[in-house]
Motif scaffolding. Sequence first.
Motif, mmCIF file in Angstrom:
data_model
loop_
_atom_site.group_PDB
_atom_site.id
_atom_site.type_symbol
_atom_site.label_atom_id
_atom_site.label_comp_id
_atom_site.label_asym_id
_atom_site.label_seq_id
_atom_site.Cartn_x
_atom_site.Cartn_y
_atom_site.Cartn_z
ATOM 1 N N HIS A 91 8.479 14.738 -3.548
ATOM 2 C CA HIS A 91 7.377 13.968 -3.012
ATOM 3 C C HIS A 91 7.804 12.706 -2.192
ATOM 4 C CE1 HIS A 91 8.343 11.122 -6.396
ATOM 5 N NE2 HIS A 91 7.776 10.092 -5.742
ATOM 6 N N LEU A 92 7.282 12.181 -1.321
ATOM 7 C CA LEU A 92 7.401 11.060 -0.537
ATOM 8 C C LEU A 92 6.568 9.988 -1.080
ATOM 9 C CD1 LEU A 92 7.554 12.378 3.037
ATOM 10 C CD2 LEU A 92 9.751 11.756 1.603
ATOM 11 N N THR A 93 6.987 8.859 -1.405
ATOM 12 C CA THR A 93 6.101 7.605 -1.409
ATOM 13 C C THR A 93 6.128 6.790 -0.396
ATOM 14 O OG1 THR A 93 6.841 7.565 -3.865
ATOM 15 C CG2 THR A 93 5.799 5.547 -2.863
ATOM 16 N N ASN A 94 5.120 6.320 0.365
ATOM 17 C CA ASN A 94 5.026 5.826 1.683
ATOM 18 C C ASN A 94 4.547 4.129 1.271
ATOM 19 O OD1 ASN A 94 2.427 5.567 4.414
ATOM 20 N ND2 ASN A 94 4.771 4.990 4.384
ATOM 21 N N VAL A 95 5.797 3.619 1.399
ATOM 22 C CA VAL A 95 5.408 2.254 0.825
ATOM 23 C C VAL A 95 5.134 1.291 2.151
ATOM 24 C CG1 VAL A 95 6.436 0.176 -0.259
ATOM 25 C CG2 VAL A 95 6.922 2.121 -1.138
ATOM 26 N N ASN A 96 3.980 0.933 2.348
ATOM 27 C CA ASN A 96 3.610 -0.128 3.660
ATOM 28 C C ASN A 96 3.558 -1.622 2.979
ATOM 29 O OD1 ASN A 96 3.123 2.064 5.438
ATOM 30 N ND2 ASN A 96 2.033 2.779 3.725
ATOM 31 N N PHE A 115 0.908 -1.256 -0.054
ATOM 32 C CA PHE A 115 0.129 0.145 -0.005
ATOM 33 C C PHE A 115 0.897 1.262 0.079
ATOM 34 C CE2 PHE A 115 -2.025 3.385 2.470
ATOM 35 C CZ PHE A 115 -3.116 3.715 1.513
ATOM 36 N N SER A 116 1.018 2.000 -1.033
ATOM 37 C CA SER A 116 1.727 3.015 -1.314
ATOM 38 C C SER A 116 1.246 4.294 -1.732
ATOM 39 C CB SER A 116 2.701 2.436 -2.361
ATOM 40 O OG SER A 116 3.220 1.049 -1.881
ATOM 41 N N PRO A 117 0.746 5.267 -1.044
ATOM 42 C CA PRO A 117 0.222 6.650 -1.166
ATOM 43 C C PRO A 117 1.266 7.506 -1.428
ATOM 44 C CG PRO A 117 -0.218 6.196 1.144
ATOM 45 C CD PRO A 117 0.416 4.791 0.705
ATOM 46 N N ILE A 118 1.301 8.602 -2.111
ATOM 47 C CA ILE A 118 2.110 9.674 -2.252
ATOM 48 C C ILE A 118 2.092 10.719 -1.288
ATOM 49 C CG2 ILE A 118 2.985 11.334 -4.050
ATOM 50 C CD1 ILE A 118 3.723 8.419 -4.954
ATOM 51 N N LEU A 119 2.950 11.311 -0.757
ATOM 52 C CA LEU A 119 2.690 12.379 0.343
ATOM 53 C C LEU A 119 3.547 13.570 -0.363
ATOM 54 C CD1 LEU A 119 1.905 9.824 1.708
ATOM 55 C CD2 LEU A 119 3.030 10.849 3.837
ATOM 56 N N PRO A 120 3.321 14.701 0.366
ATOM 57 C CA PRO A 120 4.326 15.887 0.132
ATOM 58 C C PRO A 120 5.275 15.611 0.935
ATOM 59 C CG PRO A 120 2.464 16.456 1.668
ATOM 60 C CD PRO A 120 2.134 15.119 1.120
ATOM 61 N N GLN A 121 6.665 16.481 0.652
ATOM 62 C CA GLN A 121 7.653 15.989 1.244
ATOM 63 C C GLN A 121 7.794 16.887 2.499
ATOM 64 O OE1 GLN A 121 11.879 16.503 -0.598
ATOM 65 N NE2 GLN A 121 11.187 14.688 -1.512
ATOM 66 N N ASP A 122 6.975 16.616 3.456
ATOM 67 C CA ASP A 122 6.808 17.197 4.692
ATOM 68 C C ASP A 122 7.003 16.551 6.026
ATOM 69 O OD1 ASP A 122 5.823 20.065 5.895
ATOM 70 O OD2 ASP A 122 4.498 18.328 6.549
ATOM 71 N N GLY A 123 7.763 16.710 6.933
ATOM 72 C CA GLY A 123 7.966 15.901 8.081
ATOM 73 C C GLY A 123 6.524 15.822 8.906
ATOM 74 N N ASP A 124 5.866 16.951 9.208
ATOM 75 C CA ASP A 124 4.568 16.561 9.912
ATOM 76 C C ASP A 124 3.513 15.722 9.003
ATOM 77 O OD1 ASP A 124 5.142 18.289 12.059
ATOM 78 O OD2 ASP A 124 4.618 20.075 10.844
ATOM 79 N N ALA A 125 3.452 16.089 7.745
ATOM 80 C CA ALA A 125 2.603 15.151 6.895
ATOM 81 C C ALA A 125 2.932 13.589 7.168
ATOM 82 C CB ALA A 125 2.705 15.702 5.620
ATOM 83 N N ALA A 126 4.246 13.463 6.954
ATOM 84 C CA ALA A 126 4.836 12.005 7.103
ATOM 85 C C ALA A 126 4.492 11.531 8.400
ATOM 86 C CB ALA A 126 6.533 12.080 6.612
ATOM 87 N N LEU A 127 4.783 12.295 9.327
ATOM 88 C CA LEU A 127 4.729 11.586 10.794
ATOM 89 C C LEU A 127 3.353 11.271 10.904
ATOM 90 C CD1 LEU A 127 6.108 10.615 13.557
ATOM 91 C CD2 LEU A 127 5.725 13.180 14.404
ATOM 92 N N ALA A 128 2.287 12.090 10.673
ATOM 93 C CA ALA A 128 0.908 11.935 10.722
ATOM 94 C C ALA A 128 0.533 10.827 9.923
ATOM 95 C CB ALA A 128 0.078 13.128 10.271
ATOM 96 N N GLN A 129 0.773 10.667 8.770
ATOM 97 C CA GLN A 129 0.590 9.445 7.847
ATOM 98 C C GLN A 129 1.154 8.183 8.634
ATOM 99 O OE1 GLN A 129 -1.271 8.679 5.401
ATOM 100 N NE2 GLN A 129 -0.717 6.710 4.723
ATOM 101 N N PHE A 130 2.280 8.144 9.190
ATOM 102 C CA PHE A 130 2.941 7.060 9.756
ATOM 103 C C PHE A 130 2.033 6.561 11.053
ATOM 104 C CE2 PHE A 130 5.112 5.944 13.852
ATOM 105 C CZ PHE A 130 5.348 4.601 13.666
ATOM 106 N N LYS A 131 1.587 7.546 12.037
ATOM 107 C CA LYS A 131 0.724 7.147 13.074
ATOM 108 C C LYS A 131 -0.490 6.813 12.730
ATOM 109 C CE LYS A 131 3.199 10.507 16.376
ATOM 110 N NZ LYS A 131 2.890 11.530 17.256
#
Length: 520
Positions: free
Chosen positions: A425-430, A386-402
């Motif tokens: 961008h960031l790709t959040n690969v789960n 499951f791999s959504p695309i995120l903005p390259q932003d620490g707050d957004a990444a941490l919120a998505q992770f949590k």
Amino acid sequence: MAEIPLPPKINASLLRQAQRAFESALGADKVFFEELDRISYQDAFAVDDAAHLPSGAIAPTSVEEVQAVMRIANQYGIPLWPIARGKNLGYGGTAPELSGSVVLDMSRMKKIEFDEQMGTVVVEPGVGFYDLYDYIQQNNLPYWLSTPGNSWGSVMGNALDRGVGYTPYGEHTKKICGMEVVLPEGDVVRTGMGAFAGAPTWQAYQFGFGPSWDQMFVQSNFGVVTKMGLWLMPEPESLMGMDVEFDSPEDLKAMVDTIGPLRREGILRQNPSIGNWLRAAAVLTTRQEWTDKPGALGDDVISAIRKRFNIGWWGVSLRLYGREDVNKASYKILEKAINDISPMSIKPTTWVKGQPMEYTGWTGTPMTFPMQNVNWYGGRGGHIGFSPILPQDGDAALAQFKRTYDRYNEWGMDYQGSFAFGERHLTNVNAMIFDKDNPEMMGKIDPFFRTLVADAADNGYGEYRTHLDYMDLVAKTYDYNNNAMRRLNEKVKDALDPNGILAPGKSGIWPRKLRGEREA
């Protein structure tokens, strides 16, 4: 094996006639319709083994044979599902979206044409990363590949599905330059400068004259790519970098906010990937060594695993490529930036041309050991991503992770996740690792996945690619202006493929006559 359902308006008699026509055009040794053949082309990691069942397969060896296959498929109304090498495990492998489709297996098409001066290569679908790597080594060519985490697949197939690697050339689809494509009705087109007969610039300039079509054939069902040009990275003079570990889940924010600006500035030209402890541990151990308790692992077990292997909660490998003097100057900037956010450990690495090389993805070496992670739970292991695309932003990444981590715990699954950097961008690969011999676990995967898609969509994030099971679901989340992009894709589909024979349902794109097959 259960009886394979055929798509609407296709019957067993037509399929048998098409099979005989395929055998006449290609030879019986390239046509596979026995029960064992059909089983062999199923998805090895399928969540539902009863879905996405092929009627058979055909294996052409030339563009002319691909054209012949297209003409026969149109004559009998037989849907085709093209694959390169069929190693896109976790996304469907060799299996078709629409059950009853015939797999168009192009793994026997393996020609390589290399331009040493320009550092470009033209490959056919069956050329794997190991094939191209061996070609470069045997011919002593001064170029490096970019390879994905599991490198047994097709160079072309990976680029067409927007796969990624570890070097500065790691966004593979961006390095495509020129394609040869067989259209659904059998015509052959060359894109970019290839549209100019005999042009020596086919692999030098990506756009040609007028509309540029290369990316229209990426993740689509508008044509069958039989040749693809790619740019390769010149062997660098030196490589420098560091492997860095961080202790806390919350460190993700600082990591993203530190690495992101270095990537955007160009200090880092490769695409780093921040991975959690399980990404590292799952190739070194198995779950049963630590616990037999059901449900997601507790912090005590996670801490014990991390202690044994001396790994952080998050880890990332950062590399600099190019001239040694430039790398040395860039390393000082990188080292200060990372030290400023208090890592758990830093392990430097250096290499200069002429020295023994570390054979890793960072040096463009094909590898397969990351697939070891599917043995984490035991049994017949598998995974989907499951791999959504995120903005390259620490707050957004941490919120998505949590959010995602909470869902893994809720569903009793062990979390393997990563955040891979592009330029912006960031790709959040789960990875959802599972044991196919555990019915209780397998019953969770589909609702769990759909929950993650809904969570991401609620926050404005969509997947960049997905498993066959979820192509319609993900396409539906791209909903601007009443799914205007899907409607555009279908207009192109109907124009190029009026009989709807090529990869129906790929990326949620259905031909007019089969739109009733779309998941609501």
